[in-house]
Scaffold this motif. Structure first.
Motif, PDB file in Angstrom:
ATOM      1  N   GLY A   1      38.573  29.520  44.160  1.00 29.84           N
ATOM      2  CA  GLY A   1      39.024  30.210  44.239  1.00 29.84           C
ATOM      3  C   GLY A   1      39.514  30.191  45.558  1.00 29.84           C
ATOM      4  O   GLY A   1      38.926  29.804  46.822  1.00 29.84           O
TER       5      GLY A   1
ATOM      6  N   CYS B   1      46.872  31.228  49.726  1.00 29.67           N
ATOM      7  CA  CYS B   1      46.121  31.968  47.584  1.00 29.67           C
ATOM      8  C   CYS B   1      47.414  32.196  47.102  1.00 29.67           C
ATOM      9  O   CYS B   1      48.577  32.645  47.532  1.00 29.67           O
ATOM     10  CB  CYS B   1      45.317  32.265  47.463  1.00 29.67           C
ATOM     11  SG  CYS B   1      44.194  33.318  46.094  1.00 29.67           S
TER      12      CYS B   1
ATOM     13  N   LYS C   1      37.732  31.754  37.417  1.00 31.18           N
ATOM     14  CA  LYS C   1      36.566  31.865  38.705  1.00 31.18           C
ATOM     15  C   LYS C   1      35.633  33.017  37.966  1.00 31.18           C
ATOM     16  O   LYS C   1      36.965  33.631  37.833  1.00 31.18           O
ATOM     17  CB  LYS C   1      37.622  31.711  40.055  1.00 31.18           C
ATOM     18  CG  LYS C   1      38.367  33.207  39.529  1.00 31.18           C
ATOM     19  CD  LYS C   1      38.342  33.883  41.355  1.00 31.18           C
ATOM     20  CE  LYS C   1      39.796  34.237  41.950  1.00 31.18           C
ATOM     21  NZ  LYS C   1      39.289  35.721  41.994  1.00 31.18           N
TER      22      LYS C   1
ATOM     23  N   GLY D   1      44.302  40.541  48.303  1.00 27.41           N
ATOM     24  CA  GLY D   1      44.397  39.650  46.679  1.00 27.41           C
ATOM     25  C   GLY D   1      43.492  40.698  45.953  1.00 27.41           C
ATOM     26  O   GLY D   1      42.217  41.716  46.563  1.00 27.41           O
TER      27      GLY D   1
HETATM   28  S1  SF4 Z   1      40.097  36.812  45.839  1.00 27.33           S
HETATM   29 FE1  SF4 Z   1      42.588  36.554  45.099  1.00 27.33          FE
HETATM   30  S2  SF4 Z   1      43.455  36.185  46.815  1.00 27.33           S
HETATM   31 FE2  SF4 Z   1      41.346  36.288  47.659  1.00 27.33          FE
HETATM   32  S3  SF4 Z   1      41.073  34.212  46.931  1.00 27.33           S
HETATM   33 FE3  SF4 Z   1      40.517  34.577  45.486  1.00 27.33          FE
HETATM   34  S4  SF4 Z   1      42.001  34.729  44.401  1.00 27.33           S
HETATM   35 FE4  SF4 Z   1      42.936  34.914  46.864  1.00 27.33          FE
END
Ligand code: SF4
Lengths: 280, 175
Positions: B125, A66, B102, A146
């Motif tokens: 996402g 990610c 998202k 994240g």
């Molecule tokens: S919450 Fe943030 S770190 Fe987790 S998958 Fe989604 S964008 Fe990536």
């Protein structure tokens, strides 16, 4: 007394930062695979398959899983018979993060002040939790977090009379509010007990436990199972676009608390639940 | 079935889309996230132009990881859209055609989407490695000092999205 050079910690942390952002742990991979086989929603299944493909590309082409490669959260268990030499431990940890995020082409997502908001340019400082334990070793756990999911996390100061039903409601409330924002399927870390900050740390630590491992306390293991089922019945689904795979696991840690309190922290993590440990 | 779209895009084309449609976008899109939105807002309130013409264009809420040598871009998935909600209605009123992100949007954004016949798409996402493969060119065009939060002009090919809020205000997350 065993001597450990802090430069050894720097090297370990650097390599862990790079590794953990490219390769998801085996337990997470299997959980995603299993979910994609069992998902009934066509769109949900499609998304889960794309996530599996994403993991393959990340590992094989060295592209982070990610783009949010997280704020580096580090848990240290330091044996009381260890003598650290060669400089400051905190500086050594941050140097590892700096090198890992720079040399690993990871995103720098940290600002130096919460309100002035200037990027530090090297993803430091890390969030560091230290614990002194028996022995002459150091266990380092790195869990980059994240913030899409971190932002949906909550602490609830419940009354003792609200009991286990109150805890279930708190967890379900946090998960429903998180919905698509937290990149479901999620992993839900829960801390029950302690005080205001202790329950939050317990919840974060719960995210570093394997998703296929249950609590050793029987009633807690049952609560984990029940909450997982309830969360998967919300219908939020992969990407928040419907389906039965809303969470891959609920991991709960508990701790003694005060006669007047029942603190509950819900630390939401996404499907990119990164954690890695090593022992020095 | 996937609907193919090119960007910049006409509002009439957007009005054919319905919440739940799978689309793939090719053409030019622009990235902007929290800090870039704040700067754009400041530019507008001091009477300055935006760094690019947003009429008919698409903003992708995204801040990539750095590219290695030989790569166009690093990991490049969507970020949470709600943090941009405060700034979005104004941009939609100025002609922004669509957004890719998202997560949920506020009622104010819903209203502005309907008012302007715009669309909100979601990308998957946490699939930043996969999505980076659809990005063929990338150039920082403004606010370079913001690092990952700078505004980037991207050329994308078959970038996969799902219509979450269509121009009638129907919201897939609420279905
Ligand atoms: S919450 Fe943030 S770190 Fe987790 S998958 Fe989604 S964008 Fe990536």
């Amino acid at each position: 007394m065993r001597e450990i050079k802090v430069s050894e910690i720097t090297d370990k942390i650097k390599n862990m930062c790079i590794d953990v952002n490219l390769n998801l742990s085996d337990d997470m991979r299997s959980a995603l695979k299993e979910a994609s086989q069992e998902e009934d929603s066509e769109l949900g299944k499609h998304i889960l398959k794309q996530l599996e493909k994403n993991l393959e590309i990340a590992s094989s082409e060295n592209i982070p899983i990610c783009q949010d490669t997280g704020m580096a959260v580090i848990f240290l268990e330091i044996g009381q018979d260890v003598h650290l030499t060669g400089g400051s431990l905190e500086a050594a940890i941050n140097e590892g993060v700096r090198q890992g995020y720079t040399e690993g082409y990871l995103r720098k997502s940290v600002v130096s002040d919460p309100l002035i908001r200037k990027n530090t340019g090297d993803n430091t400082p890390a969030v560091i939790h230290e614990k002194i334990v028996d022995g002459d070793k150091i266990k380092i756990t790195l869990a980059p977090k994240g913030f899409g999911s971190e932002n949906m996390s909550r602490v609830f100061m419940l009354k003792p009379a609200e009991g286990i039903e109150g805890v279930k409601n708190a967890v379900l409330t946090a998960v429903k509010d998180a919905g698509p924002n937290a990149c479901p399927p999620m992993v839900v870390g829960v801390g029950i007990g302690g005080d205001f900050e202790k329950c939050a740390i317990l919840a974060k630590l719960a995210l570093t436990r394997k998703v296929n491992e249950s609590s050793e306390i029987q009633y807690v293991a049952e609560l984990e199972e029940e909450l997982k089922e309830k969360i998967n019945n919300t219908g939020i689904g992969p990407g928040g676009l419907g389906g039965k795979t809303t969470c891959l696991a609920v991991n709960i840690n508990t701790y003694p608390t005060h006669i007047a309190g029942l603190p509950v922290a819900v630390n939401i993590c996404c499907h990119v639940n990164r954690h890695i440990s090593c022992i020095v | 079935m996937e609907i193919k779209l090119t960007s910049p895009i006409e509002k009439s084309r957007l009005s054919e889309l319905r919440a739940g449609d799978m689309v793939s976008i090719s053409g030019t899109i622009y990235t902007a996230r929290d800090a870039a939105h704040k700067r754009m807002e400041e530019a507008l309130s001091s009477g300055k132009d935006l760094p690019f013409d947003i009429k008919g264009n698409i903003i992708y809420y995204m801040g990539p990881s750095p590219a290695r040598e030989g790569q166009v871009i690093g990991s490049a998935g969507p970020t949470t859209a709600s943090r941009m909600d405060k700034y979005t209605p104004k941009l939609l009123d100025l002609g922004l055609a669509a957004m890719i992100g998202k997560g949920k949007r506020t009622p104010e954004v819903h209203e502005a989407i309907i008012r302007n016949g715009a669309v909100y798409f979601a990308a998957i996402g946490g699939a930043g490695a996969l999505l980076s493969k659809c990005i063929k060119e990338c150039e920082v065009i403004a606010y370079e000092d913001l690092g990952t939060e700078a505004i980037r002009k991207l050329r994308v090919e078959d970038f996969p999205c799902i219509v979450v809020i269509d121009s009638t205000g129907e919201d897939l997350y609420l279905k």
